[in-house]
Design a protein around this motif. Structure first.
Motif, PDB file in Angstrom:
ATOM      1  N   TRP A  74     -27.665   3.975   0.544  1.00 41.38           N
ATOM      2  CA  TRP A  74     -27.104   5.071  -0.239  1.00 41.38           C
ATOM      3  C   TRP A  74     -27.164   4.796  -1.744  1.00 41.38           C
ATOM      4  O   TRP A  74     -27.323   5.719  -2.545  1.00 41.38           O
ATOM      5  N   CYS A  75     -27.067   3.534  -2.131  1.00 38.45           N
ATOM      6  CA  CYS A  75     -27.193   3.192  -3.555  1.00 38.45           C
ATOM      7  C   CYS A  75     -28.588   3.530  -4.074  1.00 38.45           C
ATOM      8  O   CYS A  75     -28.747   4.088  -5.167  1.00 38.45           O
ATOM      9  N   VAL A  76     -29.620   3.195  -3.279  1.00 36.02           N
ATOM     10  CA  VAL A  76     -30.994   3.496  -3.685  1.00 36.02           C
ATOM     11  C   VAL A  76     -31.223   5.004  -3.725  1.00 36.02           C
ATOM     12  O   VAL A  76     -31.903   5.522  -4.620  1.00 36.02           O
ATOM     13  N   CYS A  77     -30.638   5.728  -2.776  1.00 34.17           N
ATOM     14  CA  CYS A  77     -30.755   7.190  -2.782  1.00 34.17           C
ATOM     15  C   CYS A  77     -30.150   7.773  -4.061  1.00 34.17           C
ATOM     16  O   CYS A  77     -30.739   8.657  -4.697  1.00 34.17           O
ATOM     17  N   LEU A  78     -28.995   7.267  -4.451  1.00 30.57           N
ATOM     18  CA  LEU A  78     -28.339   7.749  -5.671  1.00 30.57           C
ATOM     19  C   LEU A  78     -29.161   7.407  -6.913  1.00 30.57           C
ATOM     20  O   LEU A  78     -29.279   8.223  -7.840  1.00 30.57           O
ATOM     21  N   LEU A  79     -29.733   6.205  -6.938  1.00 30.56           N
ATOM     22  CA  LEU A  79     -30.598   5.826  -8.060  1.00 30.56           C
ATOM     23  C   LEU A  79     -31.809   6.751  -8.130  1.00 30.56           C
ATOM     24  O   LEU A  79     -32.235   7.155  -9.224  1.00 30.56           O
ATOM     25  N   GLY A  80     -32.368   7.103  -6.976  1.00 28.84           N
ATOM     26  CA  GLY A  80     -33.516   7.990  -6.937  1.00 28.84           C
ATOM     27  C   GLY A  80     -33.177   9.392  -7.418  1.00 28.84           C
ATOM     28  O   GLY A  80     -33.921   9.994  -8.206  1.00 28.84           O
ATOM     29  N   ILE A  81     -32.046   9.917  -6.959  1.00 26.07           N
ATOM     30  CA  ILE A  81     -31.605  11.250  -7.397  1.00 26.07           C
ATOM     31  C   ILE A  81     -31.374  11.254  -8.907  1.00 26.07           C
ATOM     32  O   ILE A  81     -31.767  12.181  -9.611  1.00 26.07           O
ATOM     33  N   GLY A  82     -30.747  10.193  -9.401  1.00 26.42           N
ATOM     34  CA  GLY A  82     -30.511  10.081 -10.839  1.00 26.42           C
ATOM     35  C   GLY A  82     -31.812  10.034 -11.624  1.00 26.42           C
ATOM     36  O   GLY A  82     -31.940  10.669 -12.680  1.00 26.42           O
ATOM     37  N   ALA A  83     -32.805   9.311 -11.099  1.00 29.58           N
ATOM     38  CA  ALA A  83     -34.093   9.198 -11.793  1.00 29.58           C
ATOM     39  C   ALA A  83     -34.789  10.562 -11.867  1.00 29.58           C
ATOM     40  O   ALA A  83     -35.375  10.919 -12.899  1.00 29.58           O
ATOM     41  N   ILE A  84     -34.724  11.331 -10.784  1.00 32.07           N
ATOM     42  CA  ILE A  84     -35.344  12.659 -10.792  1.00 32.07           C
ATOM     43  C   ILE A  84     -34.621  13.576 -11.779  1.00 32.07           C
ATOM     44  O   ILE A  84     -35.252  14.341 -12.522  1.00 32.07           O
ATOM     45  N   LEU A  85     -33.301  13.503 -11.807  1.00 28.18           N
ATOM     46  CA  LEU A  85     -32.532  14.320 -12.751  1.00 28.18           C
ATOM     47  C   LEU A  85     -32.905  13.999 -14.195  1.00 28.18           C
ATOM     48  O   LEU A  85     -33.091  14.906 -15.017  1.00 28.18           O
ATOM     49  N   VAL A  86     -33.016  12.720 -14.495  1.00 26.61           N
ATOM     50  CA  VAL A  86     -33.358  12.312 -15.860  1.00 26.61           C
ATOM     51  C   VAL A  86     -34.767  12.790 -16.214  1.00 26.61           C
ATOM     52  O   VAL A  86     -35.006  13.310 -17.315  1.00 26.61           O
ATOM     53  N   SER A  87     -35.724  12.625 -15.273  1.00 24.80           N
ATOM     54  CA  SER A  87     -37.094  13.081 -15.528  1.00 24.80           C
ATOM     55  C   SER A  87     -37.142  14.578 -15.801  1.00 24.80           C
ATOM     56  O   SER A  87     -37.806  15.036 -16.734  1.00 24.80           O
TER      57      SER A  87
END
Length: 266
Positions: A116-129
């Motif tokens: 779940w931590c990696v999923c959250l990091l991924g969602i955050g990365a897409i939001l920032v992009s």
């Protein structure tokens, strides 16, 4: 071809594919009845890690001086580009740790936390992009909710389509979460296309647009309609995912090309 910003096309699409795949894999393994056994999870995790890393490396081709990427940390307070660099450093570091845990500590109590931590990091990365483009008020084709919808749609479409194919190969009955994730990805892509091509300047007559509509949307809808009804041969499933990928690459090329063909774009 310069107007299509190919390094950014491959960076965004591949990285989003990898993130979507990790999210789909996490959902598959989070219930009582896990879809994949441990050896299969390890192989799938390695594939999505490679896709994300390759995508991240593609972004380096866009930098004027890749060795100067460390300067991104100085602009965290004011630049979304700087935040994207840091977000993907964190994501790739987290993904590498997650991959190691998949291989050497898959049964650990901490594995669920890592998922779940990696999923959250991924969602955050897409939001920032997506925010890099969304905040450019000078460009209506980017300054629209169609941008984050398209970025998250690519992640869900590619990630869940990949897991759909793999899950279909190992068992007949697919989890409802996989079907729902693929359906949401299709809906986001359709919504993003509909919103963007109501904005003046969008090239709705481009072959790239029609290929995305056919390869991404139509093929994904067909794949969803076959989910759980019968097994799709692995090679055929991989070919379908490849076609969907080509559609998303075409759509992202048009995303950049519509704006980069004008001047000035900043």
């Amino acid at each position: 071809m310069e107007i299509y910003e190919l390094p950014l096309v491959f960076f965004t699409v591949l990285a989003q594919w990898g993130i979507g795949g990790v999210i789909a894999l996490t959902l598959c393994q989070s219930g009582k009845n896990r879809v994949f056994d441990t050896p299969t999870v390890r192989k799938i995790a390695l594939v999505f890690w490679l896709i994300t890393i390759i995508g991240s490396c593609a972004s380096l081709a866009h930098l004027g001086s890749p060795l100067g990427a460390y300067r991104a940390f100085a602009g965290l307070g004011r630049s979304w580009l700087s935040r994207e660099v840091v977000a993907f450093i964190l994501l790739n570091g987290g993904l590498t740790l997650w991959l190691l845990m998949c291989w050497f500590a898959n049964d650990s109590v901490w594995m669920k936390v890592a998922n779940w931590c990696v999923c959250l990091l991924g969602i955050g990365a897409i939001l920032v992009s997506s925010q890099i483009y969304y905040q450019m008020t000078l460009h209506p084709l980017w300054n629209t909710l169609a941008t984050p919808f398209a970025f998250f749609g690519s992640a869900l479409l590619l990630g869940f389509a990949s897991i759909n194919v793999m899950a279909n190969y190992v068992q007949q009955n697919l989890p409802a979460t996989i079907k729902a994730g693929l359906l949401l990805g299709i809906a986001l892509i359709i919504l993003a296309l509909w919103m963007r091509y109501h904005i003046p300047g969008a090239d709705a007559g481009s072959a790239l647009f029609w290929w995305q509509l056919l390869a991404s949307v139509v093929v994904s809808v067909w794949l969803l309609s076959r989910a759980g009804s019968r097994k799709i041969p692995l090679f055929a499933g991989m070919l379908l995912v490849g076609i969907i990928l080509s559609g998303e690459l075409a759509g992202r090329m048009l995303f950049y090309g519509n704006v980069m063909s004008g001047a000035p774009w900043f």
